[in-house]
Design a protein around this motif. Structure first.
Motif, PDB file in Angstrom:
ATOM      1  N   LEU A 179       1.288   5.875  10.349  1.00 36.02           N
ATOM      2  CA  LEU A 179       1.526   5.005   9.332  1.00 36.02           C
ATOM      3  C   LEU A 179       0.636   3.628   8.807  1.00 36.02           C
ATOM      4  O   LEU A 179       1.629   2.347   8.182  1.00 36.02           O
ATOM      5  CB  LEU A 179       2.550   4.536  10.270  1.00 36.02           C
ATOM      6  CG  LEU A 179       3.799   5.620  10.923  1.00 36.02           C
ATOM      7  CD1 LEU A 179       5.047   4.580  11.746  1.00 36.02           C
ATOM      8  CD2 LEU A 179       4.866   5.764  10.177  1.00 36.02           C
ATOM      9  N   GLN A 181      -1.020   1.298   6.481  1.00 34.93           N
ATOM     10  CA  GLN A 181      -0.475   1.017   4.782  1.00 34.93           C
ATOM     11  C   GLN A 181      -0.876   0.143   4.584  1.00 34.93           C
ATOM     12  O   GLN A 181      -1.048  -1.154   5.120  1.00 34.93           O
ATOM     13  CB  GLN A 181       1.437   0.686   4.456  1.00 34.93           C
ATOM     14  CG  GLN A 181       2.121   1.356   5.373  1.00 34.93           C
ATOM     15  CD  GLN A 181       3.928   1.409   5.026  1.00 34.93           C
ATOM     16  OE1 GLN A 181       4.099   0.306   5.489  1.00 34.93           O
ATOM     17  NE2 GLN A 181       4.011   2.176   4.537  1.00 34.93           N
ATOM     18  N   ASP A 182      -1.076  -0.016   3.497  1.00 32.32           N
ATOM     19  CA  ASP A 182      -1.960  -1.320   2.593  1.00 32.32           C
ATOM     20  C   ASP A 182      -1.079  -2.858   2.005  1.00 32.32           C
ATOM     21  O   ASP A 182       0.122  -2.998   2.352  1.00 32.32           O
ATOM     22  CB  ASP A 182      -2.506  -0.965   1.668  1.00 32.32           C
ATOM     23  CG  ASP A 182      -1.836  -0.494   0.324  1.00 32.32           C
ATOM     24  OD1 ASP A 182      -0.726  -0.654   0.367  1.00 32.32           O
ATOM     25  OD2 ASP A 182      -2.879   0.561  -0.912  1.00 32.32           O
ATOM     26  N   ASN A 184       0.352  -3.209  -0.293  1.00 29.23           N
ATOM     27  CA  ASN A 184       1.153  -3.257  -1.228  1.00 29.23           C
ATOM     28  C   ASN A 184       2.164  -1.434  -0.727  1.00 29.23           C
ATOM     29  O   ASN A 184       3.146  -0.589  -1.597  1.00 29.23           O
ATOM     30  CB  ASN A 184       0.696  -2.316  -2.680  1.00 29.23           C
ATOM     31  CG  ASN A 184      -0.168  -3.337  -3.280  1.00 29.23           C
ATOM     32  OD1 ASN A 184       0.890  -4.117  -3.421  1.00 29.23           O
ATOM     33  ND2 ASN A 184      -0.812  -3.272  -3.726  1.00 29.23           N
ATOM     34  N   LYS A 185       2.465  -1.426   1.073  1.00 30.53           N
ATOM     35  CA  LYS A 185       2.889  -0.417   0.867  1.00 30.53           C
ATOM     36  C   LYS A 185       2.710   1.268   1.013  1.00 30.53           C
ATOM     37  O   LYS A 185       3.280   2.389   0.929  1.00 30.53           O
ATOM     38  CB  LYS A 185       4.464  -1.209   0.715  1.00 30.53           C
ATOM     39  CG  LYS A 185       5.292  -2.328   1.272  1.00 30.53           C
ATOM     40  CD  LYS A 185       5.226  -2.322   3.030  1.00 30.53           C
ATOM     41  CE  LYS A 185       5.438  -3.254   3.294  1.00 30.53           C
ATOM     42  NZ  LYS A 185       5.320  -4.027   4.442  1.00 30.53           N
ATOM     43  N   ARG A 186       1.714   1.604   0.696  1.00 33.06           N
ATOM     44  CA  ARG A 186       1.227   2.566   0.110  1.00 33.06           C
ATOM     45  C   ARG A 186       0.331   2.738   1.200  1.00 33.06           C
ATOM     46  O   ARG A 186      -0.829   2.130   2.294  1.00 33.06           O
ATOM     47  CB  ARG A 186      -0.238   2.478  -0.652  1.00 33.06           C
ATOM     48  CG  ARG A 186       0.769   2.261  -2.363  1.00 33.06           C
ATOM     49  CD  ARG A 186      -0.229   2.258  -3.591  1.00 33.06           C
ATOM     50  NE  ARG A 186      -1.610   1.096  -2.962  1.00 33.06           N
ATOM     51  CZ  ARG A 186      -2.219   0.778  -4.110  1.00 33.06           C
ATOM     52  NH1 ARG A 186      -2.123   1.028  -5.535  1.00 33.06           N
ATOM     53  NH2 ARG A 186      -2.800  -0.382  -3.678  1.00 33.06           N
ATOM     54  N   TYR A 187       0.795   4.153   1.649  1.00 28.51           N
ATOM     55  CA  TYR A 187      -0.449   4.363   3.041  1.00 28.51           C
ATOM     56  C   TYR A 187      -1.334   5.127   2.915  1.00 28.51           C
ATOM     57  O   TYR A 187      -1.889   5.435   1.657  1.00 28.51           O
ATOM     58  CB  TYR A 187       0.597   6.314   3.671  1.00 28.51           C
ATOM     59  CG  TYR A 187       2.138   5.711   3.638  1.00 28.51           C
ATOM     60  CD1 TYR A 187       2.131   5.579   5.409  1.00 28.51           C
ATOM     61  CD2 TYR A 187       2.942   5.973   3.108  1.00 28.51           C
ATOM     62  CE1 TYR A 187       3.619   5.134   6.040  1.00 28.51           C
ATOM     63  CE2 TYR A 187       3.991   5.623   3.520  1.00 28.51           C
ATOM     64  CZ  TYR A 187       4.929   5.457   5.155  1.00 28.51           C
ATOM     65  OH  TYR A 187       5.819   5.559   6.197  1.00 28.51           O
ATOM     66  N   HIS A 188      -2.338   4.763   3.838  1.00 31.18           N
ATOM     67  CA  HIS A 188      -3.941   4.676   4.011  1.00 31.18           C
ATOM     68  C   HIS A 188      -3.840   6.520   3.948  1.00 31.18           C
ATOM     69  O   HIS A 188      -4.712   6.862   3.162  1.00 31.18           O
ATOM     70  CB  HIS A 188      -4.875   4.371   5.428  1.00 31.18           C
ATOM     71  CG  HIS A 188      -4.509   3.014   4.435  1.00 31.18           C
ATOM     72  ND1 HIS A 188      -5.479   2.216   3.777  1.00 31.18           N
ATOM     73  CD2 HIS A 188      -3.427   1.840   5.796  1.00 31.18           C
ATOM     74  CE1 HIS A 188      -5.065   0.294   3.839  1.00 31.18           C
ATOM     75  NE2 HIS A 188      -4.724  -0.018   5.329  1.00 31.18           N
ATOM     76  N   GLY A 191       0.697  10.269   3.711  1.00 29.78           N
ATOM     77  CA  GLY A 191       1.603  10.102   4.063  1.00 29.78           C
ATOM     78  C   GLY A 191       2.583  11.463   4.294  1.00 29.78           C
ATOM     79  O   GLY A 191       2.434  12.199   4.612  1.00 29.78           O
TER      80      GLY A 191
END
Length: 212
Positions: A179, A181-182, A184-188, A191
């Motif tokens: 879970l 995220q960076d 920008n709400k992007r999963y590391h 996903g």
């Protein structure tokens, strides 16, 4: 009623698939553990005399003597057992009951074995699990879980002189990793729609409910 057996779920067992399994017919298992490896190798000049006399400029080319030490380890074989009571009439009335009982007994033993292999404290009839083995490398938490796990790889490489085989995560800890995220709400990671074997820092991930 479908008439089919629908058992209660059980936790999967993963550790036995990550280690070598051997059989024994003895009550005691003995093996050799290396305690010192050869580390005396050094650049050595070629000899310039066949029979050194101690004269100036003579090089005898003597190689450094290496040393390695071992210790013999003896472990008692431990038994994990369980049984259930069933009457002959019950087994005769329900033909599939024997298979159900055997499956339940086997899965109960495997669950206990998995827990013991991770957490057994070595007392009494308990195994000495991985968490309680002497000399096990540990990694102090640093900043976040990704940083800590990457440092663990380095610790294993530098101190242990080996590469990881796999990660074994508790389900809650692996959830926390997936879970992440960076800004920008992007999963590391992959996903929610990722496919394939889960990996962390290039090494496969196994999930076990028996890891603390």
């Amino acid at each position: 009623n479908t008439g089919l057996y629908e058992g209660i779920g059980r936790y999967p067992n993963v550790l036995r698939s990550l280690i070598s399994i051997r059989q024994t017919g003895s009550d005691t298992v003995e093996f050799v553990r290396q305690t010192k490896q050869v580390s005396e190798a050094a650049p050595t000049p070629e000899a310039n005399v066949a029979y050194p006399t101690g004269g100036s400029g003579e090089i005898d080319g003597t190689k450094p003597l290496g040393q390695m030490n071992f210790e013999r380890v003896s472990e008692m074989v431990k038994t994990i057992a369980v049984y259930v009571a069933a009457t002959k009439r019950a087994l005769a009335d329900v033909p599939q009951m024997m298979g159900i009982i055997n499956q339940e007994l086997r899965e109960s033993i495997l669950e206990t074995l998995e827990w013991q292999m991770f957490n057994g404290d070595g007392s009494g009839e308990n195994f000495t699990g991985l968490a309680n083995q002497p000399g096990v490398l540990t990694q102090t938490f640093s900043t976040d879980i990704l940083t800590t796990t990457r440092k663990a790889v380095t610790t294993l490489s530098v101190v242990g002189k080996v590469s990881p085989t796999a990660w074994v995560f508790n389900p809650a800890d692996w959830e926390a990793v997936e879970l992440l995220q960076d800004e920008n709400k992007r999963y590391h990671g992959q996903g929610p729609f990722g496919v394939g074997i889960a990996r962390l820092w290039g090494y496969p991930v196994a999930i076990s409910h028996f890891v603390a």
